[in-house]
Design a protein around this motif. Sequence first.
Motif, short mmCIF file in Angstrom:
data_model
loop_
_atom_site.label_atom_id
_atom_site.label_comp_id
_atom_site.label_asym_id
_atom_site.label_seq_id
_atom_site.Cartn_x
_atom_site.Cartn_y
_atom_site.Cartn_z
N LEU A 183 -24.10 -5.98 -16.60
CA LEU A 183 -23.93 -5.45 -15.43
C LEU A 183 -23.81 -7.02 -14.34
CD1 LEU A 183 -24.52 -1.51 -15.55
CD2 LEU A 183 -22.17 -2.77 -15.78
N LEU A 233 -22.24 -3.60 -9.16
CA LEU A 233 -21.57 -3.12 -8.65
C LEU A 233 -21.15 -2.42 -7.71
CD1 LEU A 233 -23.94 0.22 -11.28
CD2 LEU A 233 -21.42 -0.84 -11.86
N ALA A 242 -17.95 1.02 -16.26
CA ALA A 242 -18.40 2.08 -14.43
C ALA A 242 -17.30 2.43 -14.22
CB ALA A 242 -19.13 0.80 -13.76
N PRO A 257 -26.42 5.45 -12.97
CA PRO A 257 -25.22 6.54 -12.28
C PRO A 257 -25.42 7.78 -11.68
CG PRO A 257 -25.17 6.19 -14.79
CD PRO A 257 -26.01 6.15 -14.06
N ALA A 260 -29.00 2.53 -17.24
CA ALA A 260 -28.42 0.93 -17.08
C ALA A 260 -29.33 0.14 -18.77
CB ALA A 260 -27.64 0.66 -16.43
N PRO A 262 -21.49 4.20 -10.00
CA PRO A 262 -20.26 4.77 -10.96
C PRO A 262 -21.02 6.06 -11.09
CG PRO A 262 -21.48 3.72 -12.23
CD PRO A 262 -22.35 3.22 -10.80
N LEU A 314 -21.38 6.01 -16.76
CA LEU A 314 -21.84 4.81 -17.17
C LEU A 314 -20.87 5.12 -18.52
CD1 LEU A 314 -21.99 1.79 -16.34
CD2 LEU A 314 -24.64 2.57 -16.57
#
Lengths: 221, 219, 366, 175, 495
Positions: E318, E324, E358, C3, E345, E328, E331
């Motif tokens: 995911l 995605l 996300a 992320p 992840a 994000p 997460l």
Amino acid sequence: MSGNMTTLIRDGLWHNNVVFAQMLALCPTMAVTTSGTNGLGMGLATTAVLVVANVLVSLLRRVVSPQVRIPVFIVLIASLVTIVDMALNAWLHELYKVLGLFIALIVVNCAILGRAESFASRHPVGHAFIDGLAMGIGFTGALTLIGLIREFLGSGTLFAQASQLLGPAFAFLEMRIPGYAGALLMILPPGAFAALGFLLAGKQRLDARRAAQPDKAAVLA
Amino acid sequence: MRLDTLKEYTFYPPLLLGCTALLASAALSWVAGATRDAIAAAEARDLRESLTQVLPAGLADNDLLADRVQIDVGATAPLTVYRARHAGKPAAAVFRVEGKGYAGPIVLLMAVDQDGQVLGVRVLKHSETPGLGDKIEIGKTDWITAFNGKSLNTGRWAVRKDGGEFDQFAGATITPRAVVQAVKGGLEIFARHQDAMLGQPQDSATMGTARAHKEGKAS
Amino acid sequence: MKPAYDAAQPLAAPHAHAGHGVRQTMMRVQLALLPATLFGFWLYGWPAFFLWLITLAACLVFEFISLRLMGRAQIGRTLGDGSALLTGWLLALTLPPWAPWWVGVVGACIAIVVGKQVFGGLGHNVFNPAMVARVALLIAFPLPLTTWVAPLPLGSAAAPGFVEGLQITLGQLALPDAMSSATLLGHAKTELSRGLDLAQAFAGSTAPQPSWVGLRAGSLGESAAPLLLAGGLFLLATGVIRWQTPVGVLAGLAVPAAIAHALAPGHYLDAGTHLFAGALMLCAFFIATDYVTAPATGSGQLLFGLGVGLLTWVIRSLGGYPEGVAFAILLMNALTPIIDHYAKPRILGRTRSGRPIDPAPAGKET
Amino acid sequence: MLAAVLSLTLLGALLGLALGIASRLLHVETPAIQAELEAILPGTNCGQCGYPGCAGAAAAIAAGTAPPTCCPPGGKAVALALADKLGLGLDPASMADAGPRLAVIAEDLCIGCCRCSKSCPTDAILGAPKQIHNVLKEACTGCAACVEHCPTEAVAMQPVPVTLPHWVMPKPLAA
Amino acid sequence: MGLMEKCFTRAWGVHPETHKRPAADVPTRTLPVPERLYVSLSQHLGAPARPAVLVGQKVRKGDKIADPQGAVSAALHAPTSGTIVAIGEIPAPHPSGLPVLAITLASDGKDEWTDLEGCADPFALAPAEISQRVAAAGVVGLGGATFPAAVKLSLSAKAKVRTLIINGGECEPYLSCDDRLMRDAAAACVDGIRIMLHATGASTALVGIEDDKPEAIAAMREAARPYAEVCIRPVPARYPMGSEKQLILTLTGQEVPADGRPGDVGVVVHNIGTARAVHAAIRHGEPLVARLVTVNGACIEAPGNILVPIGALVEDVLAFAGGLAAPPARLIMGGPMMGLALPHARVPVVKGTSGILALAAAEVGARATEPCIRCARCVRACPIGLLPLDMARRIAAGDLSGAVRIGLKDCIACGACAYVCPAHIPLVQYFAHAKGELAAQERARLRAEATKKLAQARTARLAREAQEKAELAARRKAERAAATSATASDTGAPA
């Protein structure tokens, strides 16, 4: 034992100032400092008591037994203050009219008993004398400063009635700011707290700055 | 050390404290004796000064402090009146009056001559709002001198707002109103007890209507 | 797949937010003040506007200076949170509209420096900064703070123009004596002290009712009580404030006022006049509801409001000053920590004293 | 005047007598804070604080010459308890706590001399002569007393690794 | 509840935007078994499980691969058929990113079940037997707390509970796995509930479902119609309605004592997913090897509910959900209010994983912290009646015991306070920090006490040894003396 006279003087005037560092004797500080003259007068009267009390306590320090230590000091200080009170009333009557109510309060001025307990009862006469003098002058300075600030902001004058305290020769000290009536709040008790608060903040800032620059402080000292 | 062993005894603390008390009280009594006369003189001077403030210069040639009476005017406490004499003849009476101000009583000292005219008024004590009501003090403004020369017959005894002849201050009506009423009241008392208050010529000072006696101490 | 964050610390839950901020709250309060303020500008003309402007600007300047002196980071963001602006606005609403400029500046200094930053800035002050400044000004400068003018609506013949208004605010034009007037509460206090009774005091042209809609001398914040009430209702509706404090203030004042008026109508003003006179509406909806200086719980706020209302009535009716809102607020501010200590909500599963509850046998409870 | 002087003197003497008697009757031995402090300390006498044993450290703390944070094996918990006993305020977050440590014996260096196990104040080191020694993780207090006794420098102090159940959420950074 | 009580009961909780749809309305998908599965040994409350397999061993789906350890623990089963390739540390699904022990399983692609032993009539079994079978199936609470279900069943049988509450509240925004489960498998859920009723000895089951899930309520009502003991009870949608104490209060009007358990008021709470797992374990003998996971958030291409084998990587899930759409901002494993932010992840799905979110930055709404203005929104939001602003202030000042005095230990970390805070103060982080710090202090205190005992034991041992040595020496001396005197007498006798 700090035998160093310079340290004693510096402590009394600044580092361990009765008002600004020890935060003692706040009752007279708040009550009488409506003008610079009042502050000065109260400071001088207190200094006189402080010096004599310190010397007497220091003289008696070997004789006094711990059980009656505080009563003896209190009797000494109370008698001294009463003598000062009567003397002022008799021979400095104008000043007495200004300070009258507060002179008696010197008895319970914790700075005096505090110095007697923590310093004079443990040090020789000479040191006690210097300590009393330094503390007294520091106290006088603090009171005068607070008084001047309050007087300046509150009624727009400086050292009003100074000639009554110090004699006509000092009339030149008296000043008046033209066209300024003053913010009455500063003469009232909240003004005393505000002035003291801002002065304390200022002192802390100065000390902090000095601590941050040790080299420069050493040079200045 | 011998002193340290001495301190262990039970008689030591009372001896020490007793000696200290003896010396301190002896010193105090000596100073009290030495200053007694000076203090009395200074206090008398104070009172005299405030009394002469409300009297025109040269009006009185007697000692006001020595010539005073207590007059019962119907209030709770008798009124102390100081008499001013000129060449032995009654010239004026000086006395206190009280007004109900905005924040408490206003104590005034006023002098009235034998014709019932105000000679002078001064504020002795008040707790009016600083900056508003305290203009009645002579140190702040000379508003208080407006009473000079007024008598019950010659003045309209009210503030301008109420149709009288005395100014009020901006932002404060209650204080001047109270002072005007108090002075007027003083004149009325004087009108009722004029003889007693002024007193007879000094030589025949036998008090008919009023009880008079000297007091040891001025209040 | 990583992320897109690179946080200094592990991120704690929750990972969602209701979405409002301090700034929005302050803006809403200012929006609610706007109608009353505009009405005040119309009523008292240019000087009122200039004083308002000066007070707000001075508040921002003093906030900036204080933050700089204390070495705070992100001064711009703090200035932008709207709290200094709101303090200045509330202060301006309580000042005499034609007061000279320095009243606003000194007031702003007291409010921001002494009332707020000395305590540690937003969220740490014990007393409402605007009310600290109001009281300090009243005590320090009684004359300019008690000099009121009768309304001279913009456009009317006697109203000062732009330049004249500027001169009045800058103190270069002395107030004509004829324009000075007393507020309703001031008038009542003066007349009572003369020994007149209220029936005489309010005979004829001095009837109290016109002042409810601003047709009497007063500050911006007391001339438009109905508009302030409307603004307060807006704040209630949008959830910025809750009902406890305003209801407490209104009830705390109205109840003793109504009782006293019923007992001695000649000496005590009626509840309606009390509610609509002075800064009461401003206080009930905008000042007593100040988050920082009021209690945190609903019951605490109700208690706080009742205290403010009651003290206001006591000071107005029995005290020396004609208006007591500011003093009442400050006194109750001082009690806020105590109220907070005692008016805590009950913790689920515990009694009020904090002990775990005894489990009630199931099925027996109705 | 004489009456005033005499009465004040008499008063002083009487009060002095009362005080003298009272100080004799009401004499109180000051409680031994040192013993209470010693009870809080681990009692291992490991010497890391620089004082001779826990009793010495307790004396120093009671006298104010050592801070309540002077006991490394005790960590925050002991420091907080000591500060609490002394009535001192202590911010646990402000304390630099290196975290618990454990003694670990390098197997290839250990010669089985038993010196370390003899020096261990909690009997946390197992091993017979001429055998490789081992540290009982549960009993080791991390006092490091064994380190200096090892002739081959086989004993080293290592921080206890943070595990999931022992992980503590950090304090939010100040706004 | 009297009228007075009703008027003066505090309103609690918050109403976050749910974001549950459209993910809730998409039909459930199944994740194809990935090549490798990472079964964490600590995916339940209590002690970690102990591996029962060796590296290289072949297992079939449902074979037990780890045993429970201690009273509160749960068994683990192979989520698919294949070979154990490693037992070692992998990154834990936790914000700290610390490692956790796990069994790595390489799938053989056959996904072949082991021999399952179902039970046609569970109601003939003794309650204790049901608990045993549930324990053998490794069922844990699927609401997120992951308390071993068997332990709870046997505890509540002992506590003589009268009411079984089934938590179908699912108050966390974004999540819809329970909603989906109730819609798809209402009959199985109700059967599980009835088995649990039997196992606990409770007389009625109340199924609390938030009223924003009308489809689930209808499906459950339909499935529960034949059984009078199972009542479907819609509850108002409000966060945190799914919290145990709040749900009990809403459904029964009873408050659980602060230090107590729901059993104290005759209640036990299980999640709806647990009921379904119990059904599978008892009826079909299936252990818990897969669970329904909501995959949602603005950054997900195809949000929805996915049946995921335990141990699959978040990455795989995911990817299966369409990947995605954008990186994000956060997460999250679990819901946005209480879920854990994942550092990356490559962490495995565990039994407690209810969702993988996300979230885009706008959804998180994170901003820099401002000073507290005491607006007291947190006080109103707190479902427990705490003063979050005060607790955070004390914790920030280092006064942990002060925070405990005003109720820190009662905090359920629901996050409602931080959610509404206009100053964006990380209140929950303060509380988590304080709780962790207090626990660490307690551990240290216990350790210091243990140390003291050990030191005393050593001193005692040394003293004993010294005494023994001295005694031995004395005895030797005496013996020697006796021997000498004997010799002397021997020699002297003839003289």
